[in-house]
Motif scaffolding. Structure first.
Motif, mmCIF file in Angstrom:
data_model
loop_
_atom_site.group_PDB
_atom_site.id
_atom_site.type_symbol
_atom_site.label_atom_id
_atom_site.label_comp_id
_atom_site.label_asym_id
_atom_site.label_seq_id
_atom_site.Cartn_x
_atom_site.Cartn_y
_atom_site.Cartn_z
ATOM 1 N N GLY A 290 -16.313 85.247 23.261
ATOM 2 C CA GLY A 290 -15.369 84.888 24.215
ATOM 3 C C GLY A 290 -15.050 86.149 25.139
ATOM 4 O O GLY A 290 -15.293 85.724 26.435
ATOM 5 N N ILE B 33 -13.164 94.820 19.759
ATOM 6 C CA ILE B 33 -12.881 93.460 19.694
ATOM 7 C C ILE B 33 -13.279 92.780 18.347
ATOM 8 O O ILE B 33 -14.214 93.101 17.944
ATOM 9 N N MET C 58 -13.527 87.217 18.289
ATOM 10 C CA MET C 58 -13.298 87.181 19.797
ATOM 11 C C MET C 58 -14.620 87.597 20.664
ATOM 12 O O MET C 58 -14.605 87.423 21.794
ATOM 13 N N LEU D 85 -2.687 89.808 22.811
ATOM 14 C CA LEU D 85 -4.211 89.696 21.643
ATOM 15 C C LEU D 85 -3.777 90.503 20.713
ATOM 16 O O LEU D 85 -2.915 91.245 20.706
ATOM 17 N N GLU E 137 -17.306 95.606 22.843
ATOM 18 C CA GLU E 137 -17.046 94.600 21.718
ATOM 19 C C GLU E 137 -17.427 95.210 20.498
ATOM 20 O O GLU E 137 -16.963 94.744 19.763
#
Ligand code: C2E
Ligand code: MG
Ligand code: MG
Length: 622
Positions: free
Chosen positions: A119, A112, A116, A139, A108
């Protein structure tokens, strides 16, 4: 086992094998080389161990090679805390981090995007805890630079039910597809060169603008702009300069716009603009001036300043159309009319203009069929001696009587036939028919009268047109005493040298070659001496006004005088009354032609006239 079961079995076998190889790779990734200690301790032979080890290494190399050879496929492995344990070359290319930089980082934190983050963490947790699959999908993940990259991401879960579950992400770079998609979107809606909306987009935009005009009770002006001589600019200076002109023109057009105005490029050198809020005539004039002003300053092309012009066609909402299609079409109709007027012309749409064009289109399409159906015929108008009133020659004039509807004038259909190229077939037909008729008259004993046929400029563009005229005459056994030709002076002036050569040959063979409608074209008297002609036909506009207009009389007198000095026969067209005739006789005009004597008539009537069955004209006895 049913077929599907066996397929299922094979598929799961393959999947398990893949998983084994992935696991192998993973172990290698985590602890560099596999230990063989365990195997040894089980007492296996050294060779066997070596074999297993080699196979193991080969399997790993194959796998690595596979991953590394897919430049567009980014594979990353994450441990149970989502820390990077594997990062291939494709991932570096896609996300910008090297394997060293990525190793040990949190998923993350790395790729990311903030929105997002929660999630992703939740989905990962749900998988570890409850085995909930993370679905594959498109994505937008984060590059090292912070930019978003489009990927299709699939997740492969390994060692699910162990203490060290692993997640492998296989991301395929979609940026090329996305870019191609965006390019396609752009190309379908906008013009690539100027980035202006294209015709389709403009239609949609204009329709919604018209909706708001309707609601607010506003008028709107649509202007169709067509550059003059754009093809020549392209030809002379090259396409890049042509493009330059279009881009600069676009810049100027946009500059003179208000936010509510629309502008689009609809074809190579054509633009359409819409100006809402136009109510009065002066509003319309203002927007037209606006667009014209765009051309005031010269354009710099190929390092030089050049004055560029354009023709404009204007259609108004709601008077000239309710929909964008109608308005664009009618502005186009008006523009086409402006083009005929010449450069920089502006025309407003009128229903009459439109109806006229529709009729022209219909007639053009019908011409060829009419020829096949035998709807054409020749009428003949006598040319008489100005002194004796005797019939000397006959001019053949083409007539079109459609199967349905009234006759159509040659003044209307000849230009259409020229434009569509049907003039060649039509011209051939006229020659054949005139020859056939002359042979028939000769057989009846009428030996005196020559038939003169009209030949248009377009007819002579076809190579060998005059040769095929001579061939036709020869086929019918006719010569210079039987058939002559009439050409307009512009045809002569614009003729290619080969055409002039053919004309000279005809001239020397004794053919009659007349300049028709003299005085309406370039009318340069000095040209007369260069051309192989035998007669001058003074246009009827001069004859018409000669009795009352001294200037017309002077021109007529001058033309007759010069014609004679050059040894030409002089004919006056359109003689309708005795005053005109008297004048022409005073001026020693040779031949006269006009309603005062005879109208053009079908061959049968000429038959009776030449056969003495009807009395000849007595116009000269007075
Ligand atoms: P043009 O060759 O100058 O023909 C003379 C035109 O004047 C004819 O019109 C004739 O009917 C008309 N005319 C004759 N006397 C008078 C008169 O006293 N008063 C008035 N107001 N008009 C008179 P038309 O038949 O309508 O033909 C128009 C034009 O169409 C011709 O002008 C000619 O240029 C062209 N044309 C006619 N037939 C042919 C053809 O077979 N081939 C080609 N290429 N053009 C043709
Ligand atoms: Mg004529
Ligand atoms: Mg004429």
């Amino acid at each position: 086992m049913a077929a599907s079961d066996s397929r299922h079995h094979r598929d799961s076998e393959r999947l398990n094998k893949n998983r084994r190889e992935f696991s192998g790779a993973l172990v290698l990734q985590v602890s560099e080389t596999p230990s063989t200690d365990g195997i040894d301790s089980h007492g296996a032979g050294r060779e066997e161990v070596e074999l297993v080890r080699r196979q193991y290494l080969e399997s790993e190399q194959r796998f690595r090679a596979l991953l590394e050879s897919l430049p567009k496929v980014a594979v990353q492995g994450y441990d149970r805390d989502r820390r990077v344990i594997y990062w291939n070359e494709g991932s570096t290319r896609l996300y910008g981090y090297t394997a060293e930089e990525a190793q040990g980082q949190l998923l993350e934190d790395l790729i990311i995007p903030a929105f997002m983050r929660d999630g992703v963490i939740q989905a990962h947790f749900a998988w570890i805890k409850d085995g909930v699959d993370i679905p594959a999908g498109e994505l937008e993940l984060k590059h090292k630079t912070g930019e978003l990259v489009s990927v299709f991401s699939q997740h492969l879960m390994l060692n699910e039910h162990t203490d060290s579950p692993l997640m492998f992400c296989v991301d395929v770079d979609l940026s090329d597809q996305k870019r191609a998609h965006r390019d396609l979107e752009f190309a379908t809606h906008f013009d690539r060169l100027t980035h202006l909306p294209n015709r389709q987009t403009f239609e949609v935009d204009l329709d919604s603008l018209l909706d708001s005009c309707r609601r607010q009770g506003n008028g709107l002006a649509t202007i169709y702009l067509d550059l003059d001589h754009f093809v020549e600019i392209n030809d002379a200076l090259g396409y890049d300069q042509g493009d330059r002109l279009l881009v600069e023109l676009t810049r100027r057009l946009i500059e003179c716009q208000r936010v509510t105005d629309l502008v689009s490029r609809v074809s190579s050198d054509e633009f359409v603009l819409a100006f809402p809020g136009v109510h009065s005539d002066s509003d319309v004039r203002r927007v037209v001036r606006h667009v014209q002003n765009v051309f005031r300053e010269p354009f710099v092309l190929d390092g030089r300043e050049r004055q560029v012009t354009a023709c404009l066609g204007v259609a108004l909402f709601p008077e000239n159309g309710e929909s964008s299609r109608e308005l664009i079409r009618n502005a186009d109709v008006a523009k086409n009319r402006a083009k005929v007027d010449g450069q920089s012309a502006v025309r407003f749409f009128h229903q009459k203009l439109h109806d006229e064009l529709v009729r022209q289109h219909y007639l053009s399409a019908r011409l060829e069929e009419a020829l096949d159906n035998g709807e054409f015929s020749l009428h003949y108008q006598p040319l008489v001696s100005a002194t004796s009133g005797q019939i000397e020659n006959l001019e053949a004039l083409l007539r079109w009587k459609p199967a349905e509807g009234p006759p159509i004038s040659p003044a209307e259909f000849i230009p259409l036939a020229e434009r569509t190229g049907v003039i060649h077939r039509l011209g051939d037909w006229v020659i054949e028919e005139a020859c056939r008729q002359q042979v028939e008259w000769r057989a009846k004993g009428f030996h005196e009268h020559r038939i003169d046929i009209n030949v248009s400029g377009r007819q002579l563009v076809r190579t060998g047109a005059l040769k095929s005229f001579e061939d036709a005459l020869q086929r019918h056994g006719l010569g210079p005493r039987d058939i002559g030709i009439e050409l307009t002076e512009n045809v002569l002036i614009e003729a290619e040298e080969t055409v002039l050569e053919d004309l000279r040959r005809l001239y020397h063979r004794g053919f009659r070659i007349a300049i028709d409608d003299f005085g309406t074209g370039y009318s340069s008297l000095s040209y007369l001496k260069h051309f192989p002609v035998t007669a001058l036909k003074i246009d009827r506009s001069f004859i018409h006004d000669a009795p009352t207009q001294p200037k017309d009389r002077a021109i007529m007198e001058g033309a007759i005088f010069i014609g004679h000095r050059l040894g030409l026969e002089v004919v006056a067209e359109g003689v309708e009354n005795v005053e005109q005739l008297s004048l022409l006789r005073e001026m020693h005009c040779d031949l006269v032609q006009g309603f005062f004597f005879y109208r053009p008539m079908p061959a049968k009537e000429i038959d009776r006239l030449l056969g003495g069955l009807v009395p000849s004209h007595d116009g000269l006895s007075s």
